[in-house]
Design a protein around this motif. Structure first.
Motif, PDB file in Angstrom:
ATOM      1  N   HIS A  69       0.829  -1.208   0.000  1.00 17.86           N
ATOM      2  CA  HIS A  69       0.000   0.000   0.000  1.00 17.86           C
ATOM      3  C   HIS A  69       0.864   1.258   0.000  1.00 17.86           C
ATOM      4  CE1 HIS A  69      -2.599  -3.163   1.827  1.00 17.86           C
ATOM      5  NE2 HIS A  69      -3.456  -2.660   0.966  1.00 17.86           N
ATOM      6  N   PHE A  70       1.916   1.247   0.806  1.00 20.78           N
ATOM      7  CA  PHE A  70       2.812   2.409   0.812  1.00 20.78           C
ATOM      8  C   PHE A  70       3.419   2.638  -0.573  1.00 20.78           C
ATOM      9  CE2 PHE A  70       2.906   1.639   5.458  1.00 20.78           C
ATOM     10  CZ  PHE A  70       2.579   2.917   5.877  1.00 20.78           C
ATOM     11  N   ALA A  71       3.721   1.540  -1.278  1.00 23.77           N
ATOM     12  CA  ALA A  71       4.314   1.680  -2.618  1.00 23.77           C
ATOM     13  C   ALA A  71       3.367   2.394  -3.574  1.00 23.77           C
ATOM     14  CB  ALA A  71       4.672   0.302  -3.162  1.00 23.77           C
ATOM     15  N   GLY A  72       2.053   2.235  -3.378  1.00 28.25           N
ATOM     16  CA  GLY A  72       1.078   2.856  -4.267  1.00 28.25           C
ATOM     17  C   GLY A  72       0.642   4.249  -3.864  1.00 28.25           C
ATOM     18  N   MET A  73       1.131   4.743  -2.733  1.00 27.76           N
ATOM     19  CA  MET A  73       0.729   6.070  -2.257  1.00 27.76           C
ATOM     20  C   MET A  73       1.479   7.180  -2.991  1.00 27.76           C
ATOM     21  SD  MET A  73       0.536   5.531   1.883  1.00 27.76           S
ATOM     22  CE  MET A  73      -0.402   4.170   2.607  1.00 27.76           C
ATOM     23  N   LYS A  74       0.938   8.375  -2.897  1.00 27.22           N
ATOM     24  CA  LYS A  74       1.614   9.558  -3.439  1.00 27.22           C
ATOM     25  C   LYS A  74       2.921   9.792  -2.696  1.00 27.22           C
ATOM     26  CE  LYS A  74      -2.280  12.491  -4.912  1.00 27.22           C
ATOM     27  NZ  LYS A  74      -2.911  13.810  -4.671  1.00 27.22           N
ATOM     28  N   ASN A  75       3.894  10.332  -3.369  1.00 27.13           N
ATOM     29  CA  ASN A  75       5.098  10.786  -2.685  1.00 27.13           C
ATOM     30  C   ASN A  75       4.732  11.970  -1.794  1.00 27.13           C
ATOM     31  OD1 ASN A  75       6.812   8.916  -3.924  1.00 27.13           O
ATOM     32  ND2 ASN A  75       7.112  10.244  -5.702  1.00 27.13           N
ATOM     33  N   GLY A  76       5.214  11.949  -0.552  1.00 27.79           N
ATOM     34  CA  GLY A  76       4.919  13.033   0.364  1.00 27.79           C
ATOM     35  C   GLY A  76       3.601  12.897   1.094  1.00 27.79           C
ATOM     36  N   VAL A  77       3.033  11.702   1.132  1.00 27.38           N
ATOM     37  CA  VAL A  77       1.780  11.471   1.834  1.00 27.38           C
ATOM     38  C   VAL A  77       1.998  11.587   3.340  1.00 27.38           C
ATOM     39  CG1 VAL A  77       2.092   8.965   2.025  1.00 27.38           C
ATOM     40  CG2 VAL A  77      -0.226   9.916   1.946  1.00 27.38           C
ATOM     41  N   ILE A  78       0.935  11.918   4.061  1.00 31.01           N
ATOM     42  CA  ILE A  78       0.948  11.972   5.528  1.00 31.01           C
ATOM     43  C   ILE A  78       0.023  10.879   6.037  1.00 31.01           C
ATOM     44  CG2 ILE A  78       0.274  13.333   7.554  1.00 31.01           C
ATOM     45  CD1 ILE A  78       1.089  15.834   5.987  1.00 31.01           C
ATOM     46  N   VAL A  79       0.438  10.147   7.069  1.00 28.41           N
ATOM     47  CA  VAL A  79      -0.336   9.016   7.600  1.00 28.41           C
ATOM     48  C   VAL A  79      -0.616   9.248   9.085  1.00 28.41           C
ATOM     49  CG1 VAL A  79      -0.369   6.530   7.989  1.00 28.41           C
ATOM     50  CG2 VAL A  79       0.724   7.458   5.934  1.00 28.41           C
ATOM     51  N   ILE A  80      -1.883   9.083   9.477  1.00 34.66           N
ATOM     52  CA  ILE A  80      -2.300   9.304  10.862  1.00 34.66           C
ATOM     53  C   ILE A  80      -2.976   8.042  11.398  1.00 34.66           C
ATOM     54  CG2 ILE A  80      -3.673  10.725  12.437  1.00 34.66           C
ATOM     55  CD1 ILE A  80      -1.601  12.366  11.038  1.00 34.66           C
ATOM     56  N   ASN A  81      -2.622   7.646  12.629  1.00 28.69           N
ATOM     57  CA  ASN A  81      -3.301   6.526  13.286  1.00 28.69           C
ATOM     58  C   ASN A  81      -3.623   6.896  14.727  1.00 28.69           C
ATOM     59  OD1 ASN A  81      -4.357   4.146  14.159  1.00 28.69           O
ATOM     60  ND2 ASN A  81      -2.501   2.931  13.947  1.00 28.69           N
ATOM     61  N   CYS A  82      -4.899   7.212  14.957  1.00 23.98           N
ATOM     62  CA  CYS A  82      -5.411   7.436  16.314  1.00 23.98           C
ATOM     63  C   CYS A  82      -6.438   6.375  16.674  1.00 23.98           C
ATOM     64  CB  CYS A  82      -6.057   8.820  16.421  1.00 23.98           C
ATOM     65  SG  CYS A  82      -4.870  10.149  16.654  1.00 23.98           S
ATOM     66  N   ALA A  83      -6.396   5.241  15.977  1.00 22.37           N
ATOM     67  CA  ALA A  83      -7.408   4.207  16.183  1.00 22.37           C
ATOM     68  C   ALA A  83      -6.882   3.094  17.079  1.00 22.37           C
ATOM     69  CB  ALA A  83      -7.860   3.652  14.833  1.00 22.37           C
ATOM     70  N   ARG A  84      -6.125   2.167  16.491  1.00 23.17           N
ATOM     71  CA  ARG A  84      -5.564   1.047  17.239  1.00 23.17           C
ATOM     72  C   ARG A  84      -4.190   0.705  16.665  1.00 23.17           C
ATOM     73  NH1 ARG A  84      -8.742   2.114  20.492  1.00 23.17           N
ATOM     74  NH2 ARG A  84     -10.333   0.822  21.525  1.00 23.17           N
ATOM     75  N   GLY A  85      -3.246   0.414  17.538  1.00 25.29           N
ATOM     76  CA  GLY A  85      -1.942  -0.019  17.087  1.00 25.29           C
ATOM     77  C   GLY A  85      -2.030  -1.351  16.370  1.00 25.29           C
ATOM     78  N   GLY A  86      -1.294  -1.475  15.258  1.00 29.26           N
ATOM     79  CA  GLY A  86      -1.303  -2.722  14.506  1.00 29.26           C
ATOM     80  C   GLY A  86      -2.123  -2.672  13.246  1.00 29.26           C
ATOM     81  N   ILE A  87      -3.000  -1.682  13.098  1.00 26.24           N
ATOM     82  CA  ILE A  87      -3.760  -1.550  11.856  1.00 26.24           C
ATOM     83  C   ILE A  87      -2.807  -1.222  10.711  1.00 26.24           C
ATOM     84  CG2 ILE A  87      -5.525  -0.203  10.647  1.00 26.24           C
ATOM     85  CD1 ILE A  87      -6.871   0.231  13.377  1.00 26.24           C
ATOM     86  N   ILE A  88      -1.834  -0.373  10.995  1.00 28.62           N
ATOM     87  CA  ILE A  88      -0.785  -0.058  10.026  1.00 28.62           C
ATOM     88  C   ILE A  88       0.456  -0.874  10.365  1.00 28.62           C
ATOM     89  CG2 ILE A  88       0.721   1.764   9.134  1.00 28.62           C
ATOM     90  CD1 ILE A  88      -1.526   3.760   9.746  1.00 28.62           C
ATOM     91  N   ASP A  89       0.962  -1.602   9.403  1.00 31.36           N
ATOM     92  CA  ASP A  89       2.174  -2.413   9.612  1.00 31.36           C
ATOM     93  C   ASP A  89       3.329  -1.481   9.988  1.00 31.36           C
ATOM     94  OD1 ASP A  89       4.777  -3.640   8.773  1.00 31.36           O
ATOM     95  OD2 ASP A  89       3.477  -5.341   8.338  1.00 31.36           O
ATOM     96  N   GLU A  90       3.846  -1.642  11.195  1.00 35.71           N
ATOM     97  CA  GLU A  90       4.817  -0.677  11.707  1.00 35.71           C
ATOM     98  C   GLU A  90       6.172  -0.792  11.011  1.00 35.71           C
ATOM     99  OE1 GLU A  90       2.919  -0.092  16.154  1.00 35.71           O
ATOM    100  OE2 GLU A  90       4.096  -1.885  15.695  1.00 35.71           O
ATOM    101  N   ALA A  91       6.558  -2.001  10.607  1.00 39.26           N
ATOM    102  CA  ALA A  91       7.814  -2.152   9.860  1.00 39.26           C
ATOM    103  C   ALA A  91       7.714  -1.452   8.512  1.00 39.26           C
ATOM    104  CB  ALA A  91       8.147  -3.627   9.679  1.00 39.26           C
ATOM    105  N   ALA A  92       6.571  -1.614   7.837  1.00 38.78           N
ATOM    106  CA  ALA A  92       6.362  -0.948   6.549  1.00 38.78           C
ATOM    107  C   ALA A  92       6.290   0.560   6.728  1.00 38.78           C
ATOM    108  CB  ALA A  92       5.082  -1.467   5.895  1.00 38.78           C
TER     109      ALA A  92
END
Length: 532
Positions: A216-239
């Motif tokens: 998913h990160f590979a398909g995002m725009k360059n310079g994107v901003i990512v926010i997670n205020c939901a639950r840890g683990g929804i976004i792969d932290e290594a990625a």
């Protein structure tokens, strides 16, 4: 009613209890476990936050306990199943902190865009630098929200006030809900491709864990901003860390992590990254939110005393014993049907119709409807859905729920049919009880005859010689054993639907191989948590 409070709770939020002459409130904080066990038997209700473990030993000592109230969303410290077995209702406060979490999301986003965490220490150190901290405006940018629940909806409204374009991905809401918020409902791929800012607002479960990963990160725009205020683990932290290191992601704001407090080197590195703005799970930490959750659980206790429905119960309250005895087998049937269909139906349901045929239709089928509705919705919401709040949750998600009863029936003495209407069409499943066992007798317009089992495969394809053999070979090569098979088809060499029960889950590679070998028009793996 005697109520014991064992953790710090907003006194202002307890006013509904303090104002009720029927209720006595006893606040005892920091009790040793032995002392808590000693006194709990004298109370009808307990209100906690996360500091008190309401486990089987405590529940066993709670001879009078009728309600366990958690002043917050999470109920990890409460053994809900054990409490349910003891007939104790468990309630939480899932909505009291929604505004707080939404505002915290915007706080992280604005902090990132205006470089506040960098400019603040620079100025305090005596420097007067401006150019290094040039920021970005939100106006005109595209925000992609994943999950249009209570928090996601509030974030969407606030983002529109900043004149942002808002795209939303949520496969479990109706299009009408998105229209009500003035946002566009899109596939996840469009969020990834077009969003300048991506914010997640989903529950953490098997479906959402790691849902934003390397691809998913590979398909995002360059310079994107990512926010997670939901639950840890929804976004792969290594990625996430790799995307920050590569410069693909301009910055990220996290309030939650897969480990709290952080223990692994990976999470510590992510937190320490210079383009990360982080807070230690403060989304619900406002005075207002703490008051709201206290008010919510206090009102639930008053509702209990008044005999009114408890909308935030997380387990199933007991119905009239005579009705329950008659309905219990059918509640198992409709629950399994709802769980099964929820994994097959297309996204964004608009209407759900429950139809009851035969002798069953002579009775009030409302308990069955809410039970089936809870099973349909429970995999896909940030709130625990049960028989008390199922209709409220469906209404919040923009769904219409209808119930049809008729004593007329053709082939079965009792038949239950669930139909889910979505923008992509309708999905239907029908079931009955045969010698006490659940039988699924129809899916779409295919006649079937199978009992739901823990692991199943549902495949639709154009019937051709040898396909069943190919399926068996592929599963056999991967040591996946077939327990049962049910084949339905409209005509020879026409469309066929086959349902397999398998002894163990099939891997994604196996599912992909099956899809390719059969040229399947539909293939879904189903995991039935309600079947043991």
């Amino acid at each position: 009613m005697k109520v014991l409070i064992t953790d710090e709770i907003s006194q202002e939020g307890l006013q509904p209890l303090l104002d009720d002459p029927r209720i006595t409130v006893d606040v005892q904080l920091g009790l040793p476990v032995a002392k808590l066990h000693e006194i709990i038997g004298g109370y009808d209700a307990i209100i906690t936050r996360s500091g008190t473990r309401v486990d089987p030993p405590l529940i066993d000592h709670a001879e009078r306990l009728k309600i366990i109230a958690r002043a917050g969303v999470g109920i990890d410290n409460v053994d809900v199943e054990y409490a349910s077995n003891k007939g104790i209702i468990v309630v939480n406060a899932p909505f009291g902190n929604t505004n707080s979490a939404a505002e915290h999301t915007l706080a992280l986003l604005l902090t990132l865009c205006r470089n506040i965490t960098l400019a603040n220490p620079s100025l305090k150190s005596g420097e007067w630098k401006r150019a290094p901290f040039t920021g970005h405006e939100l106006k005109g940018r595209t925000l992609g929200i994943i999950g249009l629940g209570k928090v996601g909806g509030r974030v969407a409204l606030r983002a529109k006030a900043f004149e942002m374009e808002v795209l939303v991905h949520d496969p479990y809401i109706a299009e009408k809900r998105a229209e009500d918020f003035g946002v566009k409902l899109v596939p996840l791929e469009d969020i990834i491709r077009y969003a300048d800012v991506i914010s997640v607002h989903t529950p953490l479960n098997d479906e959402t864990r790691g849902m934003i990963g390397t691809e998913h990160f590979a398909g995002m725009k360059n310079g994107v901003i990512v926010i997670n205020c939901a639950r840890g683990g929804i976004i792969d932290e290594a990625a996430m860390l790799a995307a920050l290191d590569s410069g693909k992601v301009l910055g990220a704001g996290f309030d939650v992590f897969s480990e709290e407090p952080p223990a692994s080197e990976l999470v510590k590195q992510l937190i320490a990254h210079p383009r990360m703005v982080v807070t230690p799970h403060l989304g619900a930490n406002t005075f207002e939110a703490q008051k709201n959750v206290a008010v919510d659980v206090s009102r639930e206790l008053v509702n209990y005393l008044d005999g009114r429905p408890m909308e935030n119960a997380v387990n199933i309250p007991r119905f009239d014993p005579d009705l329950m005895d008659h309905m219990r087998p059918f509640m198992g049937l409709v629950s399994q049907m709802g769980d099964f269909l929820s994994q097959l139906a297309p996204a964004n349901p608009e209407k759900i119709i429950f139809t009851y045929n035969g002798k069953l239709a002579r009775y009030d089928c409302a308990p069955l409807t809410v039970c089936g509705l809870a099973a349909l919705l429970n995999r896909h919401t940030e709130v625990e859905v049960n028989m008390v709040n199922a209709r409220l949750v469906a209404r919040t998600m923009g769904m219409v729920v209808e119930e049809v009863r008729t004593t007329e029936t053709e082939s079965f003495s009792n038949l239950v049919t669930l139909a889910v209407h979505t923008p992509e069409g309708k999905r239907t499943i029908a079931g009955t009880l045969f010698e006490g066992k659940v039988k699924i007798v129809k899916m779409r317009d295919f006649h079937t005859d199978f009992t739901p089992e823990p692991h199943m495969l549902v495949i639709s394809y154009e019937d051709r010689p040898g396909l069943i053999g190919k399926i068996g070979t592929i599963l056999g090569e991967e040591n996946v054993n077939i327990g049962n098979m049910n084949l339905g088809r409209r005509a020879k060499a026409g469309e066929a639907m086959v349902v397999f029960s398998i002894d163990s889950p099939a891997s994604e590679d196996v599912v992909a191989r099956l899809a390719e070998a059969t040229q399947a028009s539909f293939l879904k793996q189903v995991h039935m948590a309600s079947v043991s």
